[in-house]
Design an enzyme around this catalytic site. Sequence first.
Site, PDB file in Angstrom:
ATOM      1  CE  LYS A 198      -4.109   1.956   0.813  1.00 49.49           C
ATOM      2  NZ  LYS A 198      -3.907   2.805  -0.371  1.00 49.49           N
ATOM      3  CE  LYS A 211       3.854   6.481   6.630  1.00 48.75           C
ATOM      4  NZ  LYS A 211       3.554   7.389   5.515  1.00 48.75           N
ATOM      5  CE  LYS A 240       4.636   7.535  -1.441  1.00 51.13           C
ATOM      6  NZ  LYS A 240       3.892   7.846  -0.188  1.00 51.13           N
ATOM      7  CB  THR A 251      -2.265  12.927   6.168  1.00 54.37           C
ATOM      8  OG1 THR A 251      -2.535  11.857   5.261  1.00 54.37           O
ATOM      9  CG2 THR A 251      -0.798  12.964   6.503  1.00 54.37           C
ATOM     10  CG  ASN A 283      -4.351  16.311   1.807  1.00 52.52           C
ATOM     11  OD1 ASN A 283      -4.075  15.883   2.927  1.00 52.52           O
ATOM     12  ND2 ASN A 283      -5.489  16.033   1.217  1.00 52.52           N
ATOM     13  CB  SER A 343      -5.767   4.619   2.580  1.00 51.51           C
ATOM     14  OG  SER A 343      -5.610   5.746   1.758  1.00 51.51           O
TER      15      SER A 343
HETATM   16  P1  NAD Z   1       0.568  18.213  -1.575  1.00 48.76           P
HETATM   17  O1  NAD Z   1       0.955  18.068  -2.983  1.00 48.76           O
HETATM   18  O2  NAD Z   1      -0.863  18.388  -1.245  1.00 48.76           O
HETATM   19  O3  NAD Z   1       1.350  19.466  -0.925  1.00 48.76           O
HETATM   20  C1  NAD Z   1       2.728  19.605  -0.941  1.00 48.76           C
HETATM   21  C2  NAD Z   1       3.025  21.007  -0.415  1.00 48.76           C
HETATM   22  O4  NAD Z   1       4.429  21.145  -0.228  1.00 48.76           O
HETATM   23  C3  NAD Z   1       2.596  22.113  -1.371  1.00 48.76           C
HETATM   24  O5  NAD Z   1       2.013  23.171  -0.638  1.00 48.76           O
HETATM   25  C4  NAD Z   1       3.922  22.563  -1.983  1.00 48.76           C
HETATM   26  O6  NAD Z   1       3.889  23.922  -2.411  1.00 48.76           O
HETATM   27  C5  NAD Z   1       4.841  22.371  -0.792  1.00 48.76           C
HETATM   28  N1  NAD Z   1       6.252  22.302  -1.157  1.00 48.76           N
HETATM   29  C6  NAD Z   1       6.830  21.656  -2.187  1.00 48.76           C
HETATM   30  N2  NAD Z   1       8.158  21.865  -2.176  1.00 48.76           N
HETATM   31  C7  NAD Z   1       8.415  22.645  -1.090  1.00 48.76           C
HETATM   32  C8  NAD Z   1       9.579  23.202  -0.515  1.00 48.76           C
HETATM   33  N3  NAD Z   1      10.783  23.008  -1.077  1.00 48.76           N
HETATM   34  N4  NAD Z   1       9.458  23.944   0.602  1.00 48.76           N
HETATM   35  C9  NAD Z   1       8.250  24.162   1.165  1.00 48.76           C
HETATM   36  N5  NAD Z   1       7.122  23.672   0.667  1.00 48.76           N
HETATM   37  C10 NAD Z   1       7.187  22.927  -0.440  1.00 48.76           C
HETATM   38  O7  NAD Z   1       1.203  16.984  -0.830  1.00 48.76           O
HETATM   39  P2  NAD Z   1       0.759  16.300   0.535  1.00 48.76           P
HETATM   40  O8  NAD Z   1      -0.132  15.184   0.185  1.00 48.76           O
HETATM   41  O9  NAD Z   1       0.315  17.333   1.497  1.00 48.76           O
HETATM   42  O10 NAD Z   1       2.144  15.648   0.995  1.00 48.76           O
HETATM   43  C11 NAD Z   1       3.105  16.390   1.754  1.00 48.76           C
HETATM   44  C12 NAD Z   1       3.985  15.415   2.495  1.00 48.76           C
HETATM   45  O11 NAD Z   1       3.175  14.599   3.326  1.00 48.76           O
HETATM   46  C13 NAD Z   1       4.768  14.430   1.605  1.00 48.76           C
HETATM   47  O12 NAD Z   1       6.000  14.139   2.203  1.00 48.76           O
HETATM   48  C14 NAD Z   1       3.891  13.218   1.594  1.00 48.76           C
HETATM   49  O13 NAD Z   1       4.610  12.036   1.277  1.00 48.76           O
HETATM   50  C15 NAD Z   1       3.423  13.230   3.035  1.00 48.76           C
HETATM   51  N6  NAD Z   1       2.213  12.450   3.256  1.00 48.76           N
HETATM   52  C16 NAD Z   1       1.043  12.756   2.658  1.00 48.76           C
HETATM   53  C17 NAD Z   1      -0.077  11.965   2.895  1.00 48.76           C
HETATM   54  C18 NAD Z   1      -1.415  12.270   2.300  1.00 48.76           C
HETATM   55  O14 NAD Z   1      -2.372  11.579   2.617  1.00 48.76           O
HETATM   56  N7  NAD Z   1      -1.558  13.309   1.496  1.00 48.76           N
HETATM   57  C19 NAD Z   1       0.029  10.853   3.737  1.00 48.76           C
HETATM   58  C20 NAD Z   1       1.233  10.567   4.365  1.00 48.76           C
HETATM   59  C21 NAD Z   1       2.323  11.377   4.103  1.00 48.76           C
END
Ligand code: NAD
Length: 431
Positions: free
Chosen positions: A69, A93, A105, A189, A220, A357
């Site tokens: 997953k 995790k 992934k 998250t 997000n 999820s």
């Molecule tokens: P997303 O695409 O919704 O948002 C990413 C954000 O990071 C955006 O606002 C972008 O502008 C910002 N960003 C990108 N590069 C950057 C930088 N250099 N400095 C500062 N900000 C920057 O993605 P997300 O889903 O929110 O994921 C963010 C993190 O959380 C990732 O590491 C992802 O693997 C992790 N994550 C997400 C989820 C999920 O359910 N969405 C679950 C577990 C982990």
Amino acid sequence: MAGSNVYTDAVARLERLGAEAGVTPEVIAALRDPKSTLIASLPVRMDDGSRRYFRAYRCRYNDALGPTKGGIRFHPDVTLEEVQALALWMTIKCAVVGLPYGGGKGGVIVNPKALSRLELERLSRAYMRAMADVIGPERDIPAPDVYTNARIMGWMMDEYEAIHRAKTPAVITGKPIRLGGSLGREEATGRGAFLCIQELARVRKLEPSKTRVAIQGFGNAGYHVAHLLQDSGYRIVAVSDSQGAVYSEDGFDVDSLYQNKQETRKLRGVYCEGTVCQLVDHKRISNEELLELEVDILIPAALEGVIGPWNVDRIRAPVIVEVANGPVLGEVDAKLFEAGKIVVPDVLANAGGVTVSYFEWVQNRAGYAWTLEEVRARLTEVMKRAFWETWELASAKKSSLRSAAYTVALRRIAEAIHAHGTSDYFQEASP
Ligand code: NAD
């Protein structure tokens, strides 16, 4: 991330924490390499009639505990090493929160912001066509990650169903609600991280109104944790995205900031125009400065490898909550621990996403649609249990929370591996 290889770093951390957990070499050997990684070149017809090829990956890291997953990332900096590191962390995790899943992934090397909507749809469908042989509700179940969302999951599910000629909503999670998505997945998250912070606040006797929080990454995950914290009285004094960061000692109104970002597509829109600027006195800072602010809680919620040997000595926040995957490099774990910092590790702090999820997958398979209250109540139960299990083990071992979380996870994975028989078991039967 300044010259380091994220995957080598993740495996080195696994070996170190595996030794601390006391699991057998057989378990570490099973986790040192991914089960399989498919590399594909996705042909996509562009709007101007040309055809472009995008490199794509899907890694199934380990399936000892169940089907693999993990999310799919669309980003120009995606690499094979990054996908494999993210898949390894997913394996840990899912085991930390006790889900019946292994880790996987996926990723595509692409700047999705440069594609039209039609090109994005063609790319998403091409990904599923290329990966359909390794993906499936009982094999490998993708979800959204950086720069992918519910709509993209819907396109991918649709493509899978066209290939298999059957409705198969459980093949992917994080879908639009009407296509079988779960209520509460979008916020999951952030909510999971918020639940960890609430429990931590209890132990550390943090008073929300006096607790200043900085958040790197306002997508997000970052937005939802910010929103929930502010709702509970915490002060969000700094926020950043890929374009830059803003700081206000009085704290931001998270929802207006987010709304503004949605409208202007960037946080920079608030620097000098629009209502948010007028609401609070703020200054513009860099993403690096945000990480080094003197705040009570630092939440990296963007990408991996943002805290490493180059800046670890300048990190002043006593608490770091890893909402992003892998924001702290393994090579500075010990330094942070010795400095007395509390790091709530990614494998716990952001596990709310994969937990909901899992709820979505369960609902799809059983034909249920749970209420938002039901989803939130179940998520709260899972996250609190995982937090306290990790906290109590860390207190007993006098270790970091990361070491304790890996111990919890590796013991579960070890039990599954050992259930098939260990060298001890087979040697006993030998003449
Ligand atoms: P997303 O695409 O919704 O948002 C990413 C954000 O990071 C955006 O606002 C972008 O502008 C910002 N960003 C990108 N590069 C950057 C930088 N250099 N400095 C500062 N900000 C920057 O993605 P997300 O889903 O929110 O994921 C963010 C993190 O959380 C990732 O590491 C992802 O693997 C992790 N994550 C997400 C989820 C999920 O359910 N969405 C679950 C577990 C982990």
